[in-house]
Design an enzyme around this catalytic site. Structure first.
Site, short mmCIF file in Angstrom:
data_model
loop_
_atom_site.label_atom_id
_atom_site.label_comp_id
_atom_site.label_asym_id
_atom_site.label_seq_id
_atom_site.Cartn_x
_atom_site.Cartn_y
_atom_site.Cartn_z
N LYS A 125 0.86 -1.19 0.00
CA LYS A 125 0.00 0.00 0.00
C LYS A 125 0.89 1.24 0.00
O LYS A 125 1.62 1.49 0.96
CB LYS A 125 -0.90 -0.01 1.24
CG LYS A 125 -1.70 1.27 1.47
CD LYS A 125 -2.42 1.24 2.82
CE LYS A 125 -3.04 2.58 3.15
NZ LYS A 125 -3.66 2.59 4.50
N LYS A 165 -10.30 13.01 7.79
CA LYS A 165 -9.73 12.69 9.10
C LYS A 165 -9.75 13.91 10.00
O LYS A 165 -9.63 15.04 9.52
CB LYS A 165 -8.27 12.24 8.95
CG LYS A 165 -8.05 10.90 8.28
CD LYS A 165 -6.56 10.62 8.18
CE LYS A 165 -6.30 9.31 7.45
NZ LYS A 165 -6.69 8.15 8.26
N GLU A 203 -9.42 3.45 2.41
CA GLU A 203 -9.00 3.50 1.00
C GLU A 203 -7.88 2.54 0.69
O GLU A 203 -7.74 2.07 -0.45
CB GLU A 203 -8.59 4.93 0.64
CG GLU A 203 -7.18 5.35 0.99
CD GLU A 203 -6.82 5.21 2.46
OE1 GLU A 203 -5.67 4.84 2.75
OE2 GLU A 203 -7.69 5.45 3.33
N ARG A 212 -7.34 -0.53 1.48
CA ARG A 212 -7.81 -1.86 1.07
C ARG A 212 -8.34 -1.85 -0.36
O ARG A 212 -8.28 -2.87 -1.04
CB ARG A 212 -8.87 -2.36 2.06
CG ARG A 212 -10.14 -1.57 2.12
CD ARG A 212 -10.92 -1.81 3.41
NE ARG A 212 -10.24 -1.23 4.57
CZ ARG A 212 -10.69 -1.36 5.81
NH1 ARG A 212 -11.79 -2.03 6.06
NH2 ARG A 212 -10.01 -0.82 6.81
#
Length: 468
Positions: free
Chosen positions: A231, A243, A315, A317
């Site tokens: 990732k 966030k 995001e 994943r």
């Protein structure tokens, strides 16, 4: 810092001597050390300038304890103006721990300091009874592993303004040129044309184009074919599911999985390990904008699975889903497929900030991964899937949701999500490493500095070295 392997018969210039103690009775300086409240335990260290000695405590004769002891002593040595230090290594089985403890502790990230200190030319001499090829090979291997870890630390610590997907791709090219790895960089046009809509959607609102990075090491007579997927969120604002401000300040570290994969590929090539390695990174920036992907969107991944977006901050994943599909479509007869990601805060809550959560379908393979992680000096534990948590990511409008319907077991439900993108023939060959805890810690620990640790590199290389 330069590290030398030295025969005990060679005369060295005067310098500091590092002495590791597990018992105060083993030294002539016992009285002085007692006066200074020295104890033979981890990270207890005293510099006795009059006798030119650094005493450092050590609680056990294992890799981690030895590496921490040496790291503690090296930090003390680095704070002096002395040019050299030495250690008499009686048990050469500890050479790896001594070298890596020294080089990992000597790391500093000062790129953004306006006043740059001059780099001290210091050397560390490891004195052994007799130098042989096995010890020289161990020294060389440990130096390369430490270089790989420190490269990863540099990448992760670099700010998002200076390290976005295009720069990550350029860094991969540089690594490929240095090590003669094959390198392929694919852009957003490729993602769209090949139905990689999950990864494409995450990066669509960024001014920086997403990049799919593919490095390959293909030696003759490779014993195994291994795929690593990382990732590479060069920055994660959370997208429209924005966030909180406090949680954004460390999000340059969300590329840690991708950086680890690049670092591992560097070391595998440098060591010329007899494995065919494919290192795949989804380099993406998750931002906000009028064209950002949204909660309620349904995305179709490369394998045709549909994903209902419940939260745009889940995001990583989505990026991994398409990268895992790409890997399995492009590469045949895979022996192992490992993915690395700072995937969930839930993993940090569950196992702490120093430990990697290891998930997958193959219990034996997970146990092997944990064993080699611990042997390498990295902390890891196995987290098990179960049928009840599997139900929590079912969607009423698509095949699956990108987050679970429960707040509990978040690390495991993220792993279960990824399992949906592993082909049936690869189910028992796949492991997911959630490195959200140890990848970036805002305080120094052991031989790790404030910030990036290079999590994932040493444990994976230890696994590779012990392949049967």
């Amino acid at each position: 810092m330069k590290i030398n392997l030295v025969d005990k018969e060679k005369k060295l210039k005067s310098g500091l001597e590092i002495i590791i103690l597990d018992d105060l009775n083993n030294t002539k300086d016992k009285k002085v050390l007692k006066t200074l409240n020295f104890e033979a335990k981890d990270e207890c260290c005293e510099l006795l300038l009059q006798s030119s000695k650094i005493y450092v405590g050590c609680e056990a004769n294992d890799y981690d304890s030895i590496a921490i002891a040496v790291a503690t002593a090296i930090k003390k040595f680095s704070s002096t103006t002395l040019k050299s230090a030495k250690i008499h290594l009686k048990d050469t089985k500890n050479l790896k721990a001594v070298v890596e403890g020294a080089l990992l502790a000597d790391y500093k990230f000062t790129n953004y300091k306006s006043e740059q200190k001059k780099i001290k030319k210091q050397e560390f001499n490891i004195v052994v009874d007799e130098i042989n090829k096995k010890l020289e090979d161990t020294l060389n291997e440990s130096i390369i592993i430490s270089e790989a870890v420190n490269k990863v630390r540099d990448m992760v610590n670099t700010t998002p303004g200076d390290f976005y997907p295009e720069i990550m791709a350029e860094t991969a090219k540089d690594i490929a040129m240095e090590t003669e790895l094959e390198c392929k960089i694919l852009d957003e046009e490729y993602l769209e044309e090949n139905s990689m809509n999950a990864m494409f959607s995450v990066g669509i609102a960024s001014v920086h184009e997403s990049k799919l990075i593919h490095l390959a090491h293909k030696p003759k007579n490779a014993k195994k074919k291994i795929v690593l997927v990382g990732k590479g969120l060069t920055y994660d604002s959370g997208g429209l599911s924005l966030k909180p401000a406090d949680f954004m300040t460390t999000m340059k570290s969300d590329k840690s999985g991708g950086c680890a994969v690049l670092g591992i590929a560097y070391a595998v090539a440098k060591l010329n390990l007899p494995i065919e390695l494919h290192a795949i990174v989804g380099a993406v920036e998750n931002m906000i904008g009028g064209n950002a992907y949204k909660p309620d969107d349904v995305l179709t991944a490369k394998n045709g699975k549909t994903i209902e977006v419940k939260n745009t901050d889940a995001e990583g994943r989505l990026v991994l889903a398409d990268c895992l599909c790409y890997a399995q479509d492009e590469i045949e007869n895979i022996d192992y497929i490992f993915d690395y990601a700072t995937l969930t805060g839930a993993c940090v809550v569950g196992v702490g900030e120093y430990t990697t959560g290891i998930m997958g379908n193959n219990q034996k393979l997970k146990q092997e991964a944990v064993k080699h992680a611990l042997a390498s000096g990295e902390y890891a534990t196995s987290l098990d899937f179960n049928r009840f948590l599997r139900k929590t990511i079912k969607s009423d409008v698509a095949d699956i949701n990108n987050i679970a319907s429960t707040r509990y077991g978040g690390a495991i439900t993220a792993g279960i999500f990824l399992d949906n993108f592993i082909k049936e023939e690869n189910k028992d060959k796949w492991i997911h490493f959630d490195i959200a805890g140890p990848a970036y810690v805002e305080k120094a620990w052991g031989y790790n500095p404030f910030g990036a640790s290079g999590a994932g590199v040493r444990m994976t290389l230890e696994f590779f070295k012990n392949l049967k």
